[in-house]
Design a protein around this motif. Structure first.
Motif, short mmCIF file in Angstrom:
data_model
loop_
_atom_site.label_atom_id
_atom_site.label_comp_id
_atom_site.label_asym_id
_atom_site.label_seq_id
_atom_site.Cartn_x
_atom_site.Cartn_y
_atom_site.Cartn_z
N UNK A 157 16.37 -1.38 -6.96
CA UNK A 157 15.32 -1.57 -5.95
C UNK A 157 13.97 -1.79 -6.62
N UNK A 158 13.70 -1.05 -7.68
CA UNK A 158 12.42 -1.21 -8.39
C UNK A 158 12.28 -2.62 -8.93
N UNK A 159 13.36 -3.15 -9.50
CA UNK A 159 13.27 -4.50 -10.08
C UNK A 159 13.20 -5.58 -9.01
N UNK A 160 13.83 -5.34 -7.87
CA UNK A 160 13.85 -6.38 -6.83
C UNK A 160 12.56 -6.37 -5.99
N UNK A 161 11.86 -5.21 -5.99
CA UNK A 161 10.68 -5.08 -5.13
C UNK A 161 9.37 -4.96 -5.89
N UNK A 162 9.46 -4.70 -7.22
CA UNK A 162 8.23 -4.46 -7.97
C UNK A 162 7.59 -3.13 -7.62
N UNK A 163 8.40 -2.16 -7.20
CA UNK A 163 7.87 -0.88 -6.72
C UNK A 163 7.08 -0.15 -7.80
N UNK A 164 7.52 -0.25 -9.06
CA UNK A 164 6.83 0.47 -10.12
C UNK A 164 5.38 0.07 -10.23
N UNK A 165 5.11 -1.23 -10.22
CA UNK A 165 3.74 -1.70 -10.34
C UNK A 165 2.96 -1.45 -9.05
N UNK A 166 3.64 -1.50 -7.91
CA UNK A 166 2.95 -1.22 -6.65
C UNK A 166 2.50 0.24 -6.59
N UNK A 167 3.40 1.15 -6.97
CA UNK A 167 3.04 2.56 -7.00
C UNK A 167 1.94 2.81 -8.03
N UNK A 168 2.03 2.16 -9.17
CA UNK A 168 1.02 2.31 -10.21
C UNK A 168 -0.35 1.90 -9.69
N UNK A 169 -0.41 0.77 -9.00
CA UNK A 169 -1.68 0.30 -8.46
C UNK A 169 -2.23 1.29 -7.44
N UNK A 170 -1.35 1.84 -6.61
CA UNK A 170 -1.79 2.79 -5.59
C UNK A 170 -2.34 4.06 -6.23
N UNK A 171 -1.64 4.58 -7.25
CA UNK A 171 -2.07 5.82 -7.91
C UNK A 171 -3.38 5.61 -8.66
N UNK A 172 -3.45 4.55 -9.45
CA UNK A 172 -4.66 4.32 -10.23
C UNK A 172 -5.85 4.01 -9.33
N UNK A 173 -5.64 3.33 -8.23
CA UNK A 173 -6.73 3.05 -7.30
C UNK A 173 -7.24 4.33 -6.66
N UNK A 174 -6.30 5.19 -6.24
CA UNK A 174 -6.71 6.47 -5.65
C UNK A 174 -7.47 7.32 -6.67
N UNK A 175 -6.99 7.32 -7.92
CA UNK A 175 -7.67 8.09 -8.97
C UNK A 175 -9.07 7.54 -9.23
N UNK A 176 -9.19 6.20 -9.23
CA UNK A 176 -10.50 5.59 -9.46
C UNK A 176 -11.46 5.90 -8.32
#
Length: 680
Positions: free
Chosen positions: A440-459
């Motif tokens: 699912x991660x490879x087919x949806x790009x979930x890893x990078x999507x979650x990363x963007x969400x976490x880093x944005x919230x932290x910023x």
């Protein structure tokens, strides 16, 4: 000299580890299950030394046999009733026989049809869809039976996200979704899903190291570790607790299971700790915290190290060298609290007559070390872990058969092979389930999507904090510093929450796929990012409310498991701090040339060790004498500053703690000076 009652340890492990709780089998089904487990183990052992079939065949055989056995020996509801009959041959219900056969056929369908199947990827026919659906469903159910509901819920959530991603609640997580045909094609017919890296690593290297640990323990290496620990630490204050820490650290080098470690060493050390005066919950917590350290202790590290090799594409020896110092910091923290608690309570060590003589232990047990030495030697000679495990297992067989001090029979060795395969069932099912998550991660790009969400919230939160400027201590740090720190905190909490009740290897794969990309995007070296998520994932084993190892240890100690878990978390405090250190100062990991110098390594390691000791002092509330609550808080703050890998913070921490040390030394000396009339 106390010896391990392996039968009792096995019984306790079956009681507290759901993956070892089998239904009773009757008639010929019991011997059938035994022979299948033995055959799987011997097949894997032979493959390690002489080669396996093609990868698709090897994975298919392994997965098919694992799923077949799971449905044979695990009840759907853990009822363990004995009601054999026409519809329950061998005490196995007809529907479990159906699931067992269906899973075996679905697992072997892919290797049998691989040549034609390759041309249908992306456009599966009806048979492909049926077989893929059967395998997905049976993997899900098999995982639920051996591990409980936590991992299946995570897998189901990812499955729904992969198919219905367009309906995700947050815009950043949305993706076009996929049809069931496309989903089955991706996770079943390619190497990006069930037949991907997790199953490949589990079915080769991990299985063999689990087998090695099981056989090595049965032929006496575990007992040798306990005896050595008694020789080293048994006579000192709080001796049994220190024995537990040292024995568990050594036991962790051959056993990747925290529960197995807990019940094997804890059956001896926990009663001894209680006997000399440790409170039951503290005794259980010491064993739980020490045993979970095996998940981060080279060379096995709960088998996660072998998966790390595949993901990072770096040599195995690099990983175990990198993990050595952080693991040592964990045990330093546990030992310090154990020692200070013993001093606070005025506890003594074991009586001299109960402590074995070192030369006697060495004379009796040194042959059991030879297989482990051979394994490590082969590893560091540049050979594959696959081959190293083969020679380690071979060494165990030879030593077990010829060692006059602890000889085992052929039946004992066969039983150990069978038991090693039994342990592998849970990781085999977990690997297939996690393969769905990876797909699912490879087919949806979930890893990078979650990363963007976490880093944005932290910023965003970091901007709010730094916006207060000099009104808060955070104002002294840049937005980038605060954002990175908050990202680490968010990821760490997520790892602990997701790690509840999931085996180390499966958890690590999930976290690497979902959480680690957020750290790498922040410029953290990939190896440091992978170890960070592993450390915080392992913390779940001693973090309430799940804390599986603490439940087992608490049961042995006769203590409240929740209180045992809280105390174990306190004892494992270094697992919380040290990952932050090697993220900010990767020199601690030794193997990253762009970050490593002798001077920086020594500085970071020394300040981290001092900080771990100071924090243990604050948590215990005792040094030379009991510390008042305000002093404990003061020392705790100073400890964190000393741990921080930055000279200004270290100097502030040292300046804070120096007066406390001076005052305590002066007070101790005044207390030791006899009164004038006594002196006369």
């Amino acid at each position: 000299m106390a010896t391990v009652d392996q039968t009792r340890a096995d019984a306790m492990e079956q009681e507290y580890d759901p993956s070892q709780s089998w239904r009773p089998l009757t008639g010929v089904v019991g011997p059938l299950a035994y022979l299948m487990l033995l055959g799987l183990a011997l097949y894997q052992y032979y493959g390690a030394g002489f080669g396996t079939p093609a990868a698709h065949w090897h994975k298919g055989i392994f997965l098919g046999v694992v799923l077949f056995l799971i449905f044979l020996v695990f009840d759907a509801g853990k009822r363990h009733t004995v009601r054999p009959g026409l519809l329950r041959p061998g005490n196995v219900p007809w529907y479990d026989w159906l699931l067992a056969v269906a899973s075996l056929v679905a697992a072997l369908y892919l290797p049998f049809t691989i040549e034609s199947l390759t041309f249908r990827i992306g456009s599966p026919n009806t048979t492909d869809l049926v077989m893929g659906t059967i395998l997905i469903v049976t993997v899900f159910e098999a995982t639920r039976r051996v591990m409980g509901i936590v991992l299946p819920i995570i897998v189901l959530a990812f499955l729904l996200y992969g198919v219905f991603g367009q309906y995700a609640p947050f815009q950043v997580l949305r993706h076009p979704g996929t049809s069931w045909d496309g989903f089955v094609s991706h996770v079943y017919m390619t190497t990006e899903g069930i037949y991907g890296i997790p199953l490949g690593v589990i079915s080769t290297v991990v299985f063999h190291f689990v087998l090695f640990g099981t056989i090595a323990t049965r032929m006496g290496l575990g007992q040798f570790f306990i005896d050595i620990a008694q020789c080293v630490a048994g006579r000192y204050p709080g001796g049994p607790a220190k024995v537990a820490v040292i024995a568990s650290s050594m036991f962790g080098t051959i056993n990747g299971s925290s529960i197995a470690n807990t019940v094997t060493t804890g059956a001896l050390t926990i009663p001894a700790m209680k006997r000399i005066g440790y409170r039951p919950h503290f005794a259980g917590a010491v064993e739980a915290a020490s045993s979970t350290g095996g998940q981060i202790t080279p060379p096995i590290m709960g088998a996660a190290a072998f998966v790390m090799v595949e993901f990072l594409e770096i040599p195995y020896t690099t990983i175990i060298l990198a993990a050595a110092i952080p693991a040592a910091m964990h045990y330093l923290g546990v030992l310090t609290i154990v020692h200070l608690e013993a001093k606070r309570l005025g506890l003594k060590g074991l009586p001299r007559e109960e402590v074995p003589r070192f030369l006697d232990v060495l004379k009796r047990g040194w042959p059991t070390m030879l297989p482990l030495i051979a394994l490590i030697w082969v590893l560091f000679s540049g050979a594959t872990p696959f081959l190293a495990a083969f020679w380690g297992i071979t060494g165990c067989i030879i030593v077990g058969l010829v060692n006059p001090m602890n000889r085992v029979g052929v039946r004992d060795i066969l039983d150990a092979f069978q038991l090693g395969a039994k342990y592998a069932l849970v990781v085999g099912a977990a690997a297939a389930a996690v393969g769905i998550v990876v797909g699912v991660v490879t087919i949806s790009g979930a890893g990078f999507r979650v990363s963007f969400m976490v880093t944005s919230a932290a910023a965003d939160l970091g901007g709010f904090i730094t916006g207060w400027g000099s009104m808060l201590p955070f104002g002294f740090f840049s937005l980038e510093d605060v954002s990175l720190f908050l990202t680490l905190v968010f990821i760490g909490i997520a790892c602990i929450v997701m790690g509840a009740g999931i085996p180390t290897t499966a958890l690590y794969i999930i976290l690497v796929s979902v959480a680690a990309p957020a750290l790498v995007q922040q410029g953290i070296p990939p190896l440091a990012a992978h170890l960070f998520v592993l450390y915080f994932g392992v913390l779940a084993d001693i973090t309430p409310p799940v804390c599986t190892s603490a439940y087992a240890a608490g049961a042995i100690a006769g203590a409240n498991p929740f209180r045992t878990g809280v105390t174990a978390f306190k004892l494992g405090n270094a697992k919380v701090m040290v990952p932050f250190v090697f993220v900010y100062a990767p020199t601690m990991l030794i193997v990253l040339p762009e970050h490593f110098t002798i001077a920086s390594f020594l500085f970071v390691t020394l300040t981290c060790a001092i900080g771990v000791i100071l924090l243990a002092t604050a948590l215990t509330g005792y040094w030379l004498r009991p510390l008042a609550p305000p002093v404990r808080l003061w020392v705790g703050i100073a400890a964190v500053l000393v741990v921080v890998p930055a000279l200004p913070a270290n100097l502030v921490g040292a300046a804070m703690v120096a007066p406390v040390i001076l005052w305590e030394v002066i007070a101790q000396r005044r207390r030791d000076i006899p009164a004038p009339e006594a002196a006369e």
